[in-house]
Write an enzyme that holds these catalytic residues in place. Sequence first.
Site, short mmCIF file in Angstrom:
data_model
loop_
_atom_site.label_atom_id
_atom_site.label_comp_id
_atom_site.label_asym_id
_atom_site.label_seq_id
_atom_site.Cartn_x
_atom_site.Cartn_y
_atom_site.Cartn_z
N MET A 91 -3.21 4.38 -0.18
CA MET A 91 -4.31 4.12 -1.10
C MET A 91 -5.50 5.06 -0.89
SD MET A 91 -2.71 2.17 -2.85
CE MET A 91 -3.17 0.86 -3.97
N HIS A 110 3.95 4.51 -8.65
CA HIS A 110 2.82 3.79 -9.26
C HIS A 110 3.35 2.67 -10.15
CE1 HIS A 110 -1.28 3.25 -10.58
NE2 HIS A 110 -0.80 3.11 -11.81
C1 GAR Z 1 3.24 -0.58 -4.92
O1 GAR Z 1 3.23 -1.48 -6.01
C2 GAR Z 1 2.90 0.81 -5.39
O2 GAR Z 1 3.42 1.11 -6.65
C3 GAR Z 1 1.40 0.76 -5.42
O3 GAR Z 1 1.05 0.05 -4.26
C4 GAR Z 1 2.09 -0.89 -3.95
C5 GAR Z 1 2.50 -0.70 -2.52
O4 GAR Z 1 3.41 -1.70 -2.13
N1 GAR Z 1 0.82 2.07 -5.44
C6 GAR Z 1 -0.23 2.40 -6.17
O5 GAR Z 1 -0.85 1.60 -6.86
C7 GAR Z 1 -0.65 3.86 -6.09
N2 GAR Z 1 -1.63 4.18 -7.08
P1 GAR Z 1 4.24 -1.55 -0.78
O6 GAR Z 1 3.22 -1.24 0.32
O7 GAR Z 1 4.88 -2.90 -0.60
O8 GAR Z 1 5.23 -0.43 -0.95
#
Ligand code: GAR
Length: 203
Positions: A91, A110
Amino acid sequence: MNRILGVLISGRGSNLQAIIDAIREGRLDARIAVVISNRADAYGLERARAAGIETLCISHRAFPTREAFEAALVAELRAREVGLVCLAGFMRVLGPTFVEAFPNAILNIHPSLLPSFPGLHAQRRAVEHGVKVSGVTVHLVDCQLDAGPIVVQRAVPVHDDDTAETLADRILAVEHQAYPEAIRIVLDRRWRIEGRRFLSEPQ
Ligand code: GAR
């Protein structure tokens, strides 16, 4: 591009787990050399340790500038000869110091059909906007937020009774399929970039 992955996380790490599982089950021919989190409390670090993968915590707070933070990330990834960087719920926005160190060799996932709903809370904003279809995008990373050539997109229908949470759950299940698939395409196929387009030849 070699098959050595570096995965960057900030939290839960379920996409990291999906990549670990795909490698272990022989669906993805790659090796994760290191998992780096900018947060020490990221649960994904435990997942990596459980899988016997080296972990590092590199906090952006320990560096005076974004450039210095990114240079430290680059140095650790280069030291492990990482060929493809996978952002998996990382992030922090990455700038030129990082992006130019791995040209067309950084993937991000994303939870929307980009270019709709870049940035934070994509699932909630999709529900609030009233779109009937959202989804998942895996794309190569450039210096703009949630932009860059699209490698894989998968649609997820939005139901009338969806909340941000129910939609996020269904999107996440699709993410776990889409990310290993996108990595496989980038590693296994011949591909090129034309303008904004990622074009791959069938295997
Ligand atoms: C996921 O939904 C990913 O797509 C999102 O964060 C989450 C991480 O989940 N990413 C974004 O929003 C990037 N802009 P995780 O830590 O369980 O993989």
